[in-house]
Design a protein around this motif. Sequence first.
Motif, PDB file in Angstrom:
ATOM      1  N   ASN A 665       1.000  -1.302  -0.109  1.00  0.00           N
ATOM      2  CA  ASN A 665       0.202   0.046   0.027  1.00  0.00           C
ATOM      3  C   ASN A 665       0.738   1.550  -0.159  1.00  0.00           C
ATOM      4  N   THR A 666       1.967   1.250   0.928  1.00  0.00           N
ATOM      5  CA  THR A 666       2.906   2.309   0.776  1.00  0.00           C
ATOM      6  C   THR A 666       3.726   2.505  -0.576  1.00  0.00           C
ATOM      7  N   PHE A 667       3.811   1.588  -1.295  1.00  0.00           N
ATOM      8  CA  PHE A 667       4.429   1.838  -2.646  1.00  0.00           C
ATOM      9  C   PHE A 667       3.420   2.161  -3.408  1.00  0.00           C
ATOM     10  N   HIS A 668       2.565   1.709  -3.517  1.00  0.00           N
ATOM     11  CA  HIS A 668       1.324   2.042  -4.366  1.00  0.00           C
ATOM     12  C   HIS A 668       0.856   3.670  -4.293  1.00  0.00           C
ATOM     13  N   SER A 669       0.840   3.984  -2.967  1.00  0.00           N
ATOM     14  CA  SER A 669       0.278   5.539  -2.620  1.00  0.00           C
ATOM     15  C   SER A 669       1.484   6.340  -3.061  1.00  0.00           C
ATOM     16  N   ILE A 670       2.708   6.025  -2.833  1.00  0.00           N
ATOM     17  CA  ILE A 670       3.983   6.943  -3.199  1.00  0.00           C
ATOM     18  C   ILE A 670       3.819   7.195  -4.810  1.00  0.00           C
ATOM     19  N   MET A 671       3.794   5.964  -5.670  1.00  0.00           N
ATOM     20  CA  MET A 671       3.891   6.039  -6.898  1.00  0.00           C
ATOM     21  C   MET A 671       2.682   6.970  -7.527  1.00  0.00           C
ATOM     22  N   CYS A 672       1.531   6.891  -6.883  1.00  0.00           N
ATOM     23  CA  CYS A 672       0.328   7.405  -7.224  1.00  0.00           C
ATOM     24  C   CYS A 672       0.436   8.963  -7.167  1.00  0.00           C
ATOM     25  N   GLN A 673       1.068   9.387  -5.861  1.00  0.00           N
ATOM     26  CA  GLN A 673       1.070  10.890  -5.679  1.00  0.00           C
ATOM     27  C   GLN A 673       2.144  11.256  -6.400  1.00  0.00           C
ATOM     28  N   HIS A 674       3.142  10.514  -6.778  1.00  0.00           N
ATOM     29  CA  HIS A 674       4.269  11.339  -7.936  1.00  0.00           C
ATOM     30  C   HIS A 674       3.738  11.253  -9.313  1.00  0.00           C
ATOM     31  N   GLY A 675       2.543  10.902  -9.710  1.00  0.00           N
ATOM     32  CA  GLY A 675       1.988  10.918 -10.873  1.00  0.00           C
ATOM     33  C   GLY A 675       2.556  10.153 -11.728  1.00  0.00           C
ATOM     34  N   MET A 676       3.131   8.756 -11.281  1.00  0.00           N
ATOM     35  CA  MET A 676       3.476   7.986 -12.239  1.00  0.00           C
ATOM     36  C   MET A 676       2.479   7.412 -13.033  1.00  0.00           C
ATOM     37  N   PRO A 678       0.044   5.011 -15.042  1.00  0.00           N
ATOM     38  CA  PRO A 678      -0.655   3.687 -14.804  1.00  0.00           C
ATOM     39  C   PRO A 678       0.020   2.534 -15.330  1.00  0.00           C
ATOM     40  N   GLU A 679       0.432   2.378 -16.558  1.00  0.00           N
ATOM     41  CA  GLU A 679       1.092   1.405 -17.066  1.00  0.00           C
ATOM     42  C   GLU A 679       2.362   1.119 -16.404  1.00  0.00           C
ATOM     43  N   LEU A 680       3.171   2.222 -16.062  1.00  0.00           N
ATOM     44  CA  LEU A 680       4.215   1.903 -15.319  1.00  0.00           C
ATOM     45  C   LEU A 680       4.016   1.264 -13.712  1.00  0.00           C
ATOM     46  N   ILE A 681       2.985   1.719 -13.276  1.00  0.00           N
ATOM     47  CA  ILE A 681       2.669   1.169 -11.897  1.00  0.00           C
ATOM     48  C   ILE A 681       2.480  -0.358 -12.151  1.00  0.00           C
ATOM     49  N   LYS A 682       1.634  -0.536 -13.152  1.00  0.00           N
ATOM     50  CA  LYS A 682       1.369  -1.923 -13.285  1.00  0.00           C
ATOM     51  C   LYS A 682       2.872  -2.881 -13.631  1.00  0.00           C
ATOM     52  N   GLN A 683       3.626  -2.376 -14.307  1.00  0.00           N
ATOM     53  CA  GLN A 683       4.912  -3.192 -14.459  1.00  0.00           C
ATOM     54  C   GLN A 683       5.622  -3.104 -13.086  1.00  0.00           C
ATOM     55  N   VAL A 684       5.785  -2.226 -12.151  1.00  0.00           N
ATOM     56  CA  VAL A 684       6.438  -2.149 -11.059  1.00  0.00           C
ATOM     57  C   VAL A 684       5.671  -3.265  -9.946  1.00  0.00           C
ATOM     58  N   VAL A 685       4.267  -3.184  -9.928  1.00  0.00           N
ATOM     59  CA  VAL A 685       3.618  -4.304  -9.245  1.00  0.00           C
ATOM     60  C   VAL A 685       3.894  -5.592  -9.712  1.00  0.00           C
ATOM     61  N   LYS A 686       3.951  -5.917 -11.076  1.00  0.00           N
ATOM     62  CA  LYS A 686       4.139  -7.089 -11.537  1.00  0.00           C
ATOM     63  C   LYS A 686       5.470  -7.942 -11.153  1.00  0.00           C
ATOM     64  N   GLN A 687       6.696  -6.828 -11.294  1.00  0.00           N
ATOM     65  CA  GLN A 687       7.884  -7.087 -10.826  1.00  0.00           C
ATOM     66  C   GLN A 687       7.933  -7.531  -9.205  1.00  0.00           C
ATOM     67  N   THR A 688       7.189  -6.747  -8.486  1.00  0.00           N
ATOM     68  CA  THR A 688       7.056  -6.922  -7.010  1.00  0.00           C
ATOM     69  C   THR A 688       6.604  -8.307  -6.637  1.00  0.00           C
ATOM     70  N   PHE A 689       5.514  -8.417  -7.286  1.00  0.00           N
ATOM     71  CA  PHE A 689       4.795  -9.932  -7.106  1.00  0.00           C
ATOM     72  C   PHE A 689       5.548 -11.006  -7.797  1.00  0.00           C
ATOM     73  N   TYR A 690       6.450 -10.793  -8.722  1.00  0.00           N
ATOM     74  CA  TYR A 690       7.186 -11.843  -8.880  1.00  0.00           C
ATOM     75  C   TYR A 690       8.437 -12.231  -8.062  1.00  0.00           C
ATOM     76  N   ILE A 691       9.015 -11.142  -7.489  1.00  0.00           N
ATOM     77  CA  ILE A 691       9.970 -11.210  -6.319  1.00  0.00           C
ATOM     78  C   ILE A 691       9.412 -11.956  -5.185  1.00  0.00           C
ATOM     79  N   ILE A 692       8.173 -11.763  -4.862  1.00  0.00           N
ATOM     80  CA  ILE A 692       7.624 -12.516  -3.688  1.00  0.00           C
ATOM     81  C   ILE A 692       7.214 -13.955  -4.096  1.00  0.00           C
ATOM     82  N   GLY A 693       6.642 -13.863  -5.218  1.00  0.00           N
ATOM     83  CA  GLY A 693       6.566 -15.461  -5.533  1.00  0.00           C
ATOM     84  C   GLY A 693       7.894 -16.176  -5.683  1.00  0.00           C
ATOM     85  N   ALA A 694       8.864 -15.751  -6.024  1.00  0.00           N
ATOM     86  CA  ALA A 694      10.342 -16.517  -6.461  1.00  0.00           C
ATOM     87  C   ALA A 694      10.896 -16.611  -5.209  1.00  0.00           C
TER      88      ALA A 694
END
Length: 851
Positions: A665-676, A678-694
């Motif tokens: 939630n912290t990561f997502h709120s910071i990226m939204c506040q910075h105006g990142m 949306p497609e780039l946010i999706k890629q960051v979240v995908k990479q984050t979930f890959y790290i968690i799963g791996a």
Amino acid sequence: EEEAKNATNRVLNLQEEIAKLRKELHQTQSEKKSIQEKAEIYKQETDQLVLELKEQNTLLKKEKDELNHRIQDQAKEMTDAMEKRLVEETKQLELDLNDERLRYQNLLNEFSRLEERYDDLKDEMKLMVNISKPGHKRTDSTHSSNESEYTYSSEITEAEEFPMRTEEPSEKKAPLDMSLFLKLQKRVTELEQEKQSLQDELDRKEEQVLRAKAKEEERPQMRGAELEYESLKRQELESENKKLKNELNELRKALTEKSAPGANVPGTPVYRVLVEQMTSISEELEVRKEEVLILRSQLMSQKEAIQPKNTMTDSTILLEDVQKMKDKGEIAQAYIGLKETNRLLESQLQTQKRSHDNELEALRGEIQSLKEENNRQQQLLAQNLQLPPEARIEASLQHEITRLTNENLDLMEQLEKQDKTVRKLKKQLKVFAKKIDELEVGQMENISPGQIIDEPIHPVNIPRKEKDFQGMLEYKKEDEPKLVKNLILDLKPRGVAVNLIPGLPAYILFMCVRHADYLNDDQKVRSLLTSTINGIKKILKKRGDDFETVSFWLSNTCRFLHCLKQYSGEEGFMKHNTPRQNEHCLTNFDLAEYRQVLSDLAIQIYQQLVRVLENILQPMIVSGMLEHETIQGVSGVKPTGLRKRTSSIADEGTYTLDSIIRQLNTFHSIMCQHGMDPELIKQVVKQTFYIIGAVTLNNLLLRKDMCSWSKGMQIRYNVSQLEEWLRDKNLMTSGAKETLEPLIQAAQLLQVKKKTDEDAEAICSMCNALTTAQIVKVLNLYTPVNEFEERVTVSFIRTIQMRMRDRKDSPQLLMDAKHIFPVTFPFNPSSLALETIQTPASLGLGFLTRV
């Protein structure tokens, strides 16, 4: 009677006619009958033919229908095959594109690493230069010039564009252009190769210095022995010279006193005395020749040992003088001259020794620094030798990447030369356009006023000053460092993200670039863009561990890149612009090259962002996803009398699934506040979930205590919580859920039955995201925690292996947790009007003027 005869004749004629008619009738009837028969036959034949044609028509219709069906089936099959082939080729092209993008981004990662290494080496060189000069302010101009010439020998052709490269190391250099950093990557390999040769040369010089010192220590003893030998020889020569003079005087007296007619006759006493004297003189002459040879050898040895420059007297002249010496005074003068020469040579030797000692100290400092660098290189080499074969393969791949990078650099150099040619042609075109305008103005002056009134005047492209704002910011050239300092280096992301519009620094920088483009000042544009890129790199190097800072500048770099595309004047990027925004497009310069540089910078920042969030999540994943019991009372390992804690309360210092979700939630709120984007946010979240799963799956494959039915249920529940988080954030289309598929299948593998062949078939069809090695490892590690569970039999595992032997997958057991998916930056135009943007006073940019 006549009438009767006539009537009879008439009757006969009529009868004949009747007979004739009957005959004709009969003939006609027979013909009719034959015709009817023929008609009947023809009708029958026609009916038969019609029946046959109908049958053939029916057959042809059937064949036609069959052919139509077959054609439709073939067309459908061909369409399906083409669609399938198109889908496969599209997927293959996407895979190839992703692989190429991944290789390119890995090259950028390697380049950023080499860039950091270059900066560290430069700092070490500066520190070494400062340390090697204690107690005085003298600068070794020779070493400095050699180092400058050695370091930038490959950059001579671009001296006009980058004059700051020839400055001294002690001076502060202006920010280098991006092309220099790209070329420095090519120079690193050459520098590393030449470093070893330089070190070997320094070792040889050090050995020569030690040998020279040993010779210098031996020289005083040798010189003292030579002086003693020369003094003894001089004394002997003096005594022999006295004897010869006495004997010569005696001989003269004898000749004068006893002069007789037979004095010169052989056998007389005078003749015998003369013969004896001549014999002794010849012997003395031979001795003197030997002494002259000894002196000549001594002079030659002194010349070879000392080698004086422009001050030493030519030894051949001295040797000729020694050969001509016949008197004691001449020998004494030669000896005095030799002593003076020796003193002069000693003074020169001392001077050379002092200068040599100074050079030796400088060389020792360089040797020490090179030894330290060599030790670091040896440690890295030892670490590489200890790596497994996979890592060695990776090292070979890195070597291939370096080769491709060098080729890429050569191509970039060719591209730069072509760009220079294009710039020259553009300048010539502008000059010709000005000349044409001047000619048109001259023609207009020659036209009469009447013609001017009658004929329409063609409009001239003169920039019109408008009172309303044009969406540009003006600044002075000397204020550029202040702009970079206040807007990039000293900017606090938190205050900007909360109080101001997202991407404000990017908009301000682009408005400054627009004004420099409006002035047609290419140096100002290049300097501003280079300073901006270097400033972003500097702040990320300084605060690269702060997620908020890295996210802020990733968002602003992407926005700056989108602005350069949106206002480039290219039709593909102007589709969503308003007419007012189209008026704000760049008019003089094509910044496509800098767009590529900014894209590379954004890729590097994205990779740094992934490393930062990985370092933050790393200590949470194993504890929150595997060790912590989110569903209480499932494992059954603890005694029944021990009261278990609720999921909201954990041991102090441990992490739970809630900790991971809060961090997400912290990561997502910071990226939204910075105006990142949306497609780039999706890629960051995908990479984050890959790290968690791996990370979770790798620890599951290495820990036997985690491979149980209850733990599989816990993992599945935790994954469902992460999926719920994706749904809450509208990120289900980001591809993050698919990255958890191996972990989901591993959890299902722990929960399904593992006994019969049907179970083996179900496992093989279910676990398509897991490799054979991973499935077998989980089955081997499966550990029952109560009496209702059973271990997996060896025969069942062999059955799984037999069923999956045809599957072509990687033999690697663990997932690559450091893998980073290739990132893309889809074009995202902004609807914000540049003329409405104002610079707040809190940023300290009062020196900017709105235009």
